[in-house]
Design an enzyme around this catalytic site. Structure first.
Site, PDB file in Angstrom:
ATOM      1  N   LYS A  82       0.807  -1.252  -0.038  1.00 11.13           N
ATOM      2  CA  LYS A  82       0.085   0.079  -0.160  1.00 11.13           C
ATOM      3  C   LYS A  82       0.984   1.254  -0.041  1.00 11.13           C
ATOM      4  O   LYS A  82       0.651   2.330  -0.851  1.00 11.13           O
ATOM      5  CB  LYS A  82      -0.929   0.087   1.276  1.00 11.13           C
ATOM      6  CG  LYS A  82      -1.992  -1.069   1.249  1.00 11.13           C
ATOM      7  CD  LYS A  82      -3.096  -0.820   2.332  1.00 11.13           C
ATOM      8  CE  LYS A  82      -2.212  -0.905   3.429  1.00 11.13           C
ATOM      9  NZ  LYS A  82      -1.705  -2.100   4.122  1.00 11.13           N
TER      10      LYS A  82
ATOM     11  N   ARG B 174     -10.676   0.153   8.390  1.00 11.65           N
ATOM     12  CA  ARG B 174     -10.156  -1.371   8.690  1.00 11.65           C
ATOM     13  C   ARG B 174     -11.232  -2.089   9.464  1.00 11.65           C
ATOM     14  O   ARG B 174     -11.218  -3.061   9.721  1.00 11.65           O
ATOM     15  CB  ARG B 174      -9.056  -1.320   9.741  1.00 11.65           C
ATOM     16  CG  ARG B 174      -7.994  -0.676   8.927  1.00 11.65           C
ATOM     17  CD  ARG B 174      -6.646  -1.221   9.855  1.00 11.65           C
ATOM     18  NE  ARG B 174      -5.175  -0.715   8.989  1.00 11.65           N
ATOM     19  CZ  ARG B 174      -4.257  -1.010   9.622  1.00 11.65           C
ATOM     20  NH1 ARG B 174      -4.116  -1.494  10.698  1.00 11.65           N
ATOM     21  NH2 ARG B 174      -3.206  -0.605   8.920  1.00 11.65           N
TER      22      ARG B 174
ATOM     23  N   ARG C 289      11.114  -5.747   5.832  1.00 16.16           N
ATOM     24  CA  ARG C 289      10.929  -4.498   6.114  1.00 16.16           C
ATOM     25  C   ARG C 289      11.466  -4.236   7.394  1.00 16.16           C
ATOM     26  O   ARG C 289      11.986  -3.121   7.816  1.00 16.16           O
ATOM     27  CB  ARG C 289       9.320  -3.990   5.878  1.00 16.16           C
ATOM     28  CG  ARG C 289       9.249  -2.612   6.015  1.00 16.16           C
ATOM     29  CD  ARG C 289       7.783  -2.025   5.751  1.00 16.16           C
ATOM     30  NE  ARG C 289       6.849  -2.458   6.698  1.00 16.16           N
ATOM     31  CZ  ARG C 289       5.438  -2.439   6.712  1.00 16.16           C
ATOM     32  NH1 ARG C 289       5.073  -1.664   5.659  1.00 16.16           N
ATOM     33  NH2 ARG C 289       4.694  -2.573   7.647  1.00 16.16           N
TER      34      ARG C 289
ATOM     35  N   ARG D 291      -1.075  -9.873  13.095  1.00 17.66           N
ATOM     36  CA  ARG D 291      -1.737  -8.689  12.532  1.00 17.66           C
ATOM     37  C   ARG D 291      -2.541  -9.321  11.392  1.00 17.66           C
ATOM     38  O   ARG D 291      -3.606  -8.698  10.814  1.00 17.66           O
ATOM     39  CB  ARG D 291      -0.323  -7.715  12.039  1.00 17.66           C
ATOM     40  CG  ARG D 291      -0.041  -7.045  13.114  1.00 17.66           C
ATOM     41  CD  ARG D 291       1.466  -6.297  12.895  1.00 17.66           C
ATOM     42  NE  ARG D 291       1.268  -5.426  11.725  1.00 17.66           N
ATOM     43  CZ  ARG D 291       2.198  -5.034  10.842  1.00 17.66           C
ATOM     44  NH1 ARG D 291       3.478  -5.499  11.213  1.00 17.66           N
ATOM     45  NH2 ARG D 291       2.197  -4.143   9.987  1.00 17.66           N
TER      46      ARG D 291
END
Length: 193
Positions: free
Chosen positions: A14, A89, A128, A146
């Site tokens: 994203k 969300r 990341r 998550r």
């Protein structure tokens, strides 16, 4: 004004695609993740509260996130449109966003949902985490929590916008350019309509 939601699990790309879409279409980027990380970096009360949720792989409560979005919309009255990244969300956030936009005689034009396999997401996030400084990107157990939380809570968001025929699934694996071109094709279709 053109408003879009870029949707996808943590690590789906994203952020990368948002930067390119903003440059292409002149949209204002609203990333709840960036807003939250800024609060955390400045060690505000909101930031410390949010960090505790994020470190457990949980979503930050709706009222905190919705308040940040309202402020961001109010601060940008001349925007050509908004790209919502990481928001909404939940079903409640979707309804709250629709209501906020309706007050401005606006709506969400399209929800572009990036689809990426769980194993690819875990790989991307651990990678990341080596450079991001984000504690929630360094622990595989937290990452998987998550992803589960994302699917559990956010499937209702897609269902909400499907009622209005606004959800388009985009393959989020492949080259960055191929994914970007697929996203642009969907935006261009709706802008021409």
């Amino acid at each position: 004004m053109f408003n879009l939601i870029l949707f996808g699990p943590p690590g789906s790309g994203k952020g990368t695609q948002s930067e390119r879409l903003i440059a292409q279409y002149g949209l204002k980027h609203l990333s709840t993740g960036d807003l939250l990380r800024s609060e955390i970096a400045h060690q505000t009360q909101l930031g410390l509260e949010a960090k505790a949720f994020m470190d457990r792989g949980e979503l930050v409560p709706d009222e905190v996130v919705i308040g940040m979005i309202r402020s961001a919309l109010d601060a940008n009255p001349q925007a050509k449109g908004f790209l919502f990244d990481g928001f909404p969300r939940t079903q409640a956030q979707s309804e709250a966003l629709d209501a906020l936009l309706a007050q401005r005689n606006e709506a969400i034009n399209v929800v572009l949902a990036l689809e990426v396999s769980e194993e690819e997401l875990v790989k991307r996030l651990l990678n990341r985490g080596l450079t991001s400084g984000r504690s929630d990107d360094t622990n595989e157990e937290v990452i998987r929590a998550r992803i589960v939380e994302y699917h559990k809570k956010t499937s209702a968001v897609a269902d909400h916008y499907r009622k209005f025929d606004k959800v388009v699934m985009i393959k989020g694996e492949g080259s960055i350019d191929d994914i970007f071109n697929a996203l642009c094709a969907e935006i261009n279709k709706r802008q021409a309509a």
